[in-house]
Design a protein around this motif. Structure first.
Motif, PDB file in Angstrom:
ATOM      1  N   PHE A   1       0.769  -1.221   0.130  1.00 55.94           N
ATOM      2  CA  PHE A   1       0.064   0.114   0.026  1.00 55.94           C
ATOM      3  C   PHE A   1       0.943   1.170   0.043  1.00 55.94           C
ATOM      4  CE2 PHE A   1      -3.134  -2.994   2.111  1.00 55.94           C
ATOM      5  CZ  PHE A   1      -3.786  -2.963   0.875  1.00 55.94           C
ATOM      6  N   GLU A   2       2.072   1.054   0.587  1.00 55.34           N
ATOM      7  CA  GLU A   2       2.779   2.478   0.740  1.00 55.34           C
ATOM      8  C   GLU A   2       4.084   2.354  -0.105  1.00 55.34           C
ATOM      9  OE1 GLU A   2       3.361   3.337   5.106  1.00 55.34           O
ATOM     10  OE2 GLU A   2       1.372   2.261   5.055  1.00 55.34           O
ATOM     11  N   VAL A   3       4.363   3.312  -0.649  1.00 54.47           N
ATOM     12  CA  VAL A   3       5.506   3.444  -1.693  1.00 54.47           C
ATOM     13  C   VAL A   3       6.370   4.593  -1.530  1.00 54.47           C
ATOM     14  CG1 VAL A   3       5.800   3.189  -3.953  1.00 54.47           C
ATOM     15  CG2 VAL A   3       3.917   2.415  -3.332  1.00 54.47           C
ATOM     16  N   ASP A   4       7.694   4.458  -1.664  1.00 56.89           N
ATOM     17  CA  ASP A   4       8.312   5.754  -1.624  1.00 56.89           C
ATOM     18  C   ASP A   4       8.646   6.266  -3.203  1.00 56.89           C
ATOM     19  OD1 ASP A   4       8.476   5.677   0.996  1.00 56.89           O
ATOM     20  OD2 ASP A   4      10.480   4.389   1.164  1.00 56.89           O
ATOM     21  N   GLN A   5       9.009   5.285  -3.671  1.00 56.00           N
ATOM     22  CA  GLN A   5       9.405   5.705  -5.140  1.00 56.00           C
ATOM     23  C   GLN A   5       8.639   5.163  -6.133  1.00 56.00           C
ATOM     24  OE1 GLN A   5      11.664   7.713  -6.874  1.00 56.00           O
ATOM     25  NE2 GLN A   5      12.234   8.683  -4.944  1.00 56.00           N
ATOM     26  N   PRO A   6       7.894   5.979  -7.179  1.00 57.42           N
ATOM     27  CA  PRO A   6       7.108   5.256  -7.978  1.00 57.42           C
ATOM     28  C   PRO A   6       7.690   4.379  -8.792  1.00 57.42           C
ATOM     29  CG  PRO A   6       6.426   7.763  -7.967  1.00 57.42           C
ATOM     30  CD  PRO A   6       7.935   7.434  -7.073  1.00 57.42           C
TER      31      PRO A   6
ATOM     32  N   PRO B   1      -1.100   6.009 -11.316  1.00 55.42           N
ATOM     33  CA  PRO B   1      -0.798   7.416 -11.850  1.00 55.42           C
ATOM     34  C   PRO B   1       0.659   7.784 -12.349  1.00 55.42           C
ATOM     35  CG  PRO B   1      -1.462   7.334  -9.556  1.00 55.42           C
ATOM     36  CD  PRO B   1      -0.888   5.789 -10.063  1.00 55.42           C
TER      37      PRO B   1
ATOM     38  N   LYS C   1     -10.009  -1.373   6.752  1.00 57.15           N
ATOM     39  CA  LYS C   1      -8.970  -0.451   6.331  1.00 57.15           C
ATOM     40  C   LYS C   1      -9.318   0.895   5.455  1.00 57.15           C
ATOM     41  CE  LYS C   1      -4.286  -0.573   4.395  1.00 57.15           C
ATOM     42  NZ  LYS C   1      -3.522  -0.246   5.459  1.00 57.15           N
ATOM     43  N   LEU C   2     -10.122   0.434   4.579  1.00 54.12           N
ATOM     44  CA  LEU C   2     -10.732   1.572   3.511  1.00 54.12           C
ATOM     45  C   LEU C   2     -11.366   2.640   4.455  1.00 54.12           C
ATOM     46  CD1 LEU C   2     -11.143   2.056   0.767  1.00 54.12           C
ATOM     47  CD2 LEU C   2     -13.332   1.125   0.788  1.00 54.12           C
TER      48      LEU C   2
ATOM     49  N   VAL D   1      -8.611   4.575   6.098  1.00 57.57           N
ATOM     50  CA  VAL D   1      -8.024   5.514   5.248  1.00 57.57           C
ATOM     51  C   VAL D   1      -8.671   6.836   4.994  1.00 57.57           C
ATOM     52  CG1 VAL D   1      -7.103   5.732   2.842  1.00 57.57           C
ATOM     53  CG2 VAL D   1      -6.521   3.959   4.248  1.00 57.57           C
TER      54      VAL D   1
ATOM     55  N   GLN E   1      -8.653   9.241   7.523  1.00 59.27           N
ATOM     56  CA  GLN E   1      -7.391   9.884   7.545  1.00 59.27           C
ATOM     57  C   GLN E   1      -7.537  11.120   6.568  1.00 59.27           C
ATOM     58  OE1 GLN E   1      -4.363   7.032   6.760  1.00 59.27           O
ATOM     59  NE2 GLN E   1      -4.238   6.413   9.158  1.00 59.27           N
ATOM     60  N   ILE E   2      -7.761  10.481   5.427  1.00 61.13           N
ATOM     61  CA  ILE E   2      -7.786  11.574   4.352  1.00 61.13           C
ATOM     62  C   ILE E   2      -8.668  12.804   4.439  1.00 61.13           C
ATOM     63  CG2 ILE E   2      -8.242  11.908   1.789  1.00 61.13           C
ATOM     64  CD1 ILE E   2      -7.146   9.150   1.240  1.00 61.13           C
TER      65      ILE E   2
ATOM     66  N   ASP F   1      -6.889  15.054   6.340  1.00 61.57           N
ATOM     67  CA  ASP F   1      -5.570  15.303   6.098  1.00 61.57           C
ATOM     68  C   ASP F   1      -5.425  16.872   5.734  1.00 61.57           C
ATOM     69  OD1 ASP F   1      -3.295  15.988   4.650  1.00 61.57           O
ATOM     70  OD2 ASP F   1      -3.200  13.838   4.066  1.00 61.57           O
TER      71      ASP F   1
ATOM     72  N   ILE G   1      -3.634  18.766   4.112  1.00 64.53           N
ATOM     73  CA  ILE G   1      -3.138  19.297   2.818  1.00 64.53           C
ATOM     74  C   ILE G   1      -4.275  19.043   1.836  1.00 64.53           C
ATOM     75  CG2 ILE G   1      -1.486  18.930   0.840  1.00 64.53           C
ATOM     76  CD1 ILE G   1       0.284  17.814   2.798  1.00 64.53           C
TER      77      ILE G   1
ATOM     78  N   LYS H   1      -6.723  21.879  -0.102  1.00 68.78           N
ATOM     79  CA  LYS H   1      -6.816  21.813  -1.616  1.00 68.78           C
ATOM     80  C   LYS H   1      -8.477  21.959  -1.897  1.00 68.78           C
ATOM     81  CE  LYS H   1      -5.513  18.804  -5.489  1.00 68.78           C
ATOM     82  NZ  LYS H   1      -4.960  20.206  -6.484  1.00 68.78           N
TER      83      LYS H   1
END
Lengths: 446, 425
Positions: B170-175, B209, B387-388, B391, B394-395, B398, B400, B404
């Protein structure tokens, strides 16, 4: 296994008996019978331009099939019919097609043609002058009449596009709803002749906006015109509905477009191809209005009754007999194949429906085809999920297959769960990626 | 005193408590930045012998990284690979997680070296350990994931690779890591013939994306088309709405031969398909996809036979051969047999009169195993929806995100237009 016997109750026996008698009736009825088309009787059903066009269509069709006698017969009658009118362009075309094959009586009559042309020229001038006078005087009703005359004039001379324009122009000068309906009817007539069936639908709906001034005949005309438009647009079910709604008041009042026999044939075939059994019973067989039409074409009536009482062999036989003549019909010819296929598929589906197992040999007999051919047809239908059955090719038996609801549900549930699982995971991942990129952009800005 | 010896002493002294370790980390970072470590790179290996990889992991890591900074030759690699391997096996998780980027760099070098030695299999096991040690949770993608899968691919140890593919990421640093991870993962699943999983993984690559098209996505899309044909027998060029517009617009243009292959497959005519493959062999070959393309062709036979099971209860082998366009009843028998073995159809062949009887799926969904399977699926889905929900929560909290969304809403807020800003003194 005996499909025919098992389904036939006392009522059906009666119909069946009636169906047997159909052979005797058939010889007496000229239209769309199994025999070769009697052009003279056929043509007498129509009037005006459509008569000529239908004859010419038959002539073309026969020309393609090298049926010279019939072609010449059709051309001869077309020639005679045109001579009564003023359409010299069509006249010249027909003479060219006849090409002297009908003897000296049917050569190009130059004097007549020029005479007609000259008169047309004069008439046009006169009409123009009149119209200009009306326009300067600003008398609405006269202008409308003027345009209307122009439309009639163009229509008589075969300039359909101009005729349509003139008729439509009268619209601005219509003062009563009667005028509007007149305008619509003229526009519909010309559009049908031009083959512009989208115009037909729009002018029908325009005419139907003023229901109080519609008489029964006009309503019937509008219904049949919509039916035609739907037929041409391949919306067979709608077409069937509209033809079935057409009231018998239509009579021969609309013979410049459609004969009541046509309503029966078009409506009957479309209904067979698209209606299910109950609809067929309620809307066609028990429909008193439509019965009047069907009386005119007993073959189609027999066809529908046979189909409903599951006498597929005689039903398909009648269809086969009718086919050659239906192909000569100016409106139906394009759709014959599709409608026939659909009717045949429906017959196959209905035949197999009540049984747990069907002997393919007997079924092939009932449908007048070979077992191998039948197998192919059934295979296509099963693949399309139109028949729930499986073929035992070894013993030539078709077994109905009752889908196991429980198993299917389990399968579907597991699959749905899997897809949901995957989608949610993907979504979370994507949202995290987007968030990440968003953060990246935000941090870069700082 | 030799600065190096001082450093070693410091490492030895400061490797016990957490506070000490963070001090050591600063010192080591300084040492690396000063290039002082670099200049001693020659005798660094000998220094390493003074350190215990399990006790002094952090220091060991820094020195190890410095010592293999430069490109190495084969004999050097022979020396380093065992050192790094033992280090990875022995190092303490807490210490290496203080300097993850160093650890990643060391592991990447290990990968380069085993590839250089042409023995990628030597890197597989250490890399798996490294992945496990580096990741904070199984949901997080580390930069080592794709490296590990690459080694698995190179050494054909597909089964080992599957071990980490079963984790949900689920979590990624570098695409970029993500693209590679899913792409390699897809290839591993293809190797194991787990086409559904492969399809899911490749799908992730294609729909991820992206702001500009990348080669990984293009290659993944090619394989995605092929696997989709093998697995589902059809392919739709429409990507889902959520995929990036770049992908939706451009991917097709780069994969024309594959799209045409899919179209040809759609017609259901085997001869046409084979001819198309024949004429375009070199294109598929240059993409290294020829094997997969061949599997696509053979899947067409299977699909046609499978379709027959829907329509027929019994059918002679001769008829099968005719319908499916196989050369002989013998061929048909082989195909049917193979498919029965693979559990793709349920059927019996009667060799006496050459008839095949197709049976229904014997699964009745009544066994304990099935119920257990269903139950576990339900649990899994429930966990996922929890989990959904988290999340989502959380969003929506958030800052940020809120700023937006808030900014966008303001633009359309009618009240804002009542008192225009510039007139508001």
């Amino acid at each position: 296994m005996e499909g025919d016997d098992e389904t036939s109750g006392p009522m059906i026996d009666e119909i069946y008996a009636n169906g047997d008698g159909g052979d005797n009736n058939r010889t007496r009825k000229p239209i769309f019978s199994g025999d070769q088309l009697d052009i003279e009787v056929y043509a007498s059903l129509y009037a005006g331009r459509t008569k000529i066009m239908r004859l010419l269509f038959i002539a073309n069709r026969c020309g393609e099939k090298n049926n010279t006698t019939m072609q010449l017969e059709a051309l001869r009658m077309a020639y005679d019919e045109i001579k009564k009118g003023e359409n010299t362009q069509l006249y010249r075309e027909v003479v060219q097609k006849i090409d002297g094959r009908l003897g000296p009586g049917y050569d190009l009559d130059v004097a007549w043609a020029e005479n007609v042309d000259r008169r047309a020229e004069q008439k046009k001038e006169k009409l123009e002058n009149e119209l200009n006078a009306y326009r300067t005087n600003l008398i609405k009703e006269s202008i409308r009449m003027g345009y209307n005359d122009f439309g009639d004039f163009y229509y008589a001379h075969g300039q359909l596009g101009d005729a349509f324009k003139s008729y439509v122009r009268t619209r601005d000068y219509c003062t009563t709803s009667k005028h509007i309906i007149h305008m619509c009817m003229s526009a519909i007539l010309v559009s049908i002749e031009m083959g512009q069936f989208t115009h037909v639908t729009s002018y029908v709906s325009k005419a139907e906006q003023a229901p109080e001034s519609l008489d029964l005949i006009t309503v019937a005309k509008l219904r049949s015109a919509t039916g035609l438009a739907n037929l041409e647009a391949k919306k067979y079910k709608l077409a069937a509905r509209k033809f079935l709604e057409t009231s018998p008041d239509l009579g021969s009042h609309y013979n410049e477009v459609i004969a009541p026999q046509d309503v029966a044939t078009y409506g009957g075939l479309c209904a067979l191809a698209t209606f299910d059994r109950t609809e067929l019973k309620n809307k066609v067989i028990d429909n008193l209005n439509f019965r009047n039409f069907l009386e005119l074409v007993p073959e189609v009536r027999e066809l529908i009754n046979d189909f409903y009482s599951s006498h597929y062999a005689s039903c398909l036989e009648i269809l086969g007999n009718l086919k050659a003549n239906l192909l000569l019909d100016i409106h139906l010819h394009d759709h014959v194949e599709t409608l026939y296929d659909q009717i045949r598929h429906k017959a196959l589906i209905q035949y197999t429906h009540p049984f747990v197992s069907v002997d393919l040999n007997k079924m092939a007999d009932a449908f007048k085809t070979t077992v191998a051919g039948l197998e192919k047809e059934l295979e296509a239908l099963i693949t399309d999920n139109q028949i729930q059955a499986r073929i035992d090719s070894h013993n030539k038996i078709l077994y109905a297959r009752h889908a196991d609801q429980r198993n299917a549900t389990f399968q579907r549930v597991l699959e749905t769960g899997r897809v949901f699982d995957r989608d949610v995971r993907d979504m979370l991942l994507r949202s995290n990626l987007i968030k990440h990129e968003h953060n990246l952009r935000a941090s870069r800005k700082l | 005193m030799d600065p190096m010896e001082a450093l070693i002493t410091q490492i030895q002294g400061l490797s016990s408590s957490a506070a000490d370790l963070s001090r050591l980390h600063t010192i080591l970072k300084q040492a690396t930045a000063d290039v002082s470590l670099r200049s001693y790179s020659d005798h660094l290996p000998s220094l390493l012998s003074n350190l215990d990889p399990s006790l002094h992991s952090l220091g060991f890591l820094f020195i190890l990284d410095a010592s293999i900074a430069s490109p190495v030759s084969k004999p050097q690699a022979e020396i380093f690979v065992p050192i790094v391997t033992t280090f990875i096996a022995a190092c303490s998780v807490e210490q290496i997680q203080l300097a993850p980027d160093k650890f990643v760099s060391v592991c990447k070098k290990l990968k380069d070296q085993v590839v250089l030695l042409e023995a990628p299999i030597r890197g597989v096991a250490p890399m798996l350990t490294a992945v496990r040690k580096l990741q904070v949770s199984t949901e997080r993608l580390t930069p080592l994931h794709p490296e590990f899968l690459l080694l698995c691919l190179l050494s054909k140890c597909y089964k080992t690779g599957l071990a980490i593919l079963d984790d949900d990421i689920f979590e990624v640093d570098q695409p970029r890591d993500l693209f590679l991870f899913f792409y390699y993962g897809g290839m591993i699943c293809i190797g194991q013939k787990r086409f559904q999983k492969a399809l899911d993984l490749l799908h992730n690559v294609v729909t991820a994306p992206m702001s500009s098209l990348n080669a990984i996505a293009v290659e993944a899309y090619k394989k995605y088309i092929l696997v989709s044909l093998i697995r589902h027998g059809q392919f739709s060029t429409n990507l889902p709405k959520y995929s990036s517009s770049v992908a939706q617009r451009n991917l097709k243009n780069f994969c024309q031969p594959y799209i045409e292959l899919a179209n040809s497959y759609g017609t259901g005519k085997i001869a046409e398909l084979e001819e198309y493959v024949q004429t375009n062999t070199h294109k598929f070959e240059s993409d290294n996809n020829l094997g997969l393309v061949k599997q696509v062709v053979s899947s067409m036979y299977k699909r046609n036979i499978q379709r027959l099971t829907q329509t027929y209860l019994t059918l002679s082998l001769q008829d099968i051969a005719n319908t499916v366009q196989l050369n002989s009843p013998k061929d048909a028998e082989m195909h049917v047999l193979q498919m029965i073995q693979d559990g793709e159809i349920y059927a019996m062949i009667n060799q006496k009169d050459g008839m095949v009887s197709f049976l229904e799926d014997p699964e009745q969904y009544k066994t304990c195993e099935m119920i257990e399977h269903i139950d576990s699926s339900i649990q899994r889905v429930m966990a996922l929806s929890r989990k959904l929900a988290t999340v989502d929560e959380q969003i929506s909290c958030d800052p940020i995100y809120l700023s937006k969304v808030g900014r966008e809403r303001q633009r359309y807020d009618f009240d804002d237009f009542d008192v225009p800003q510039k007139f508001n003194i």
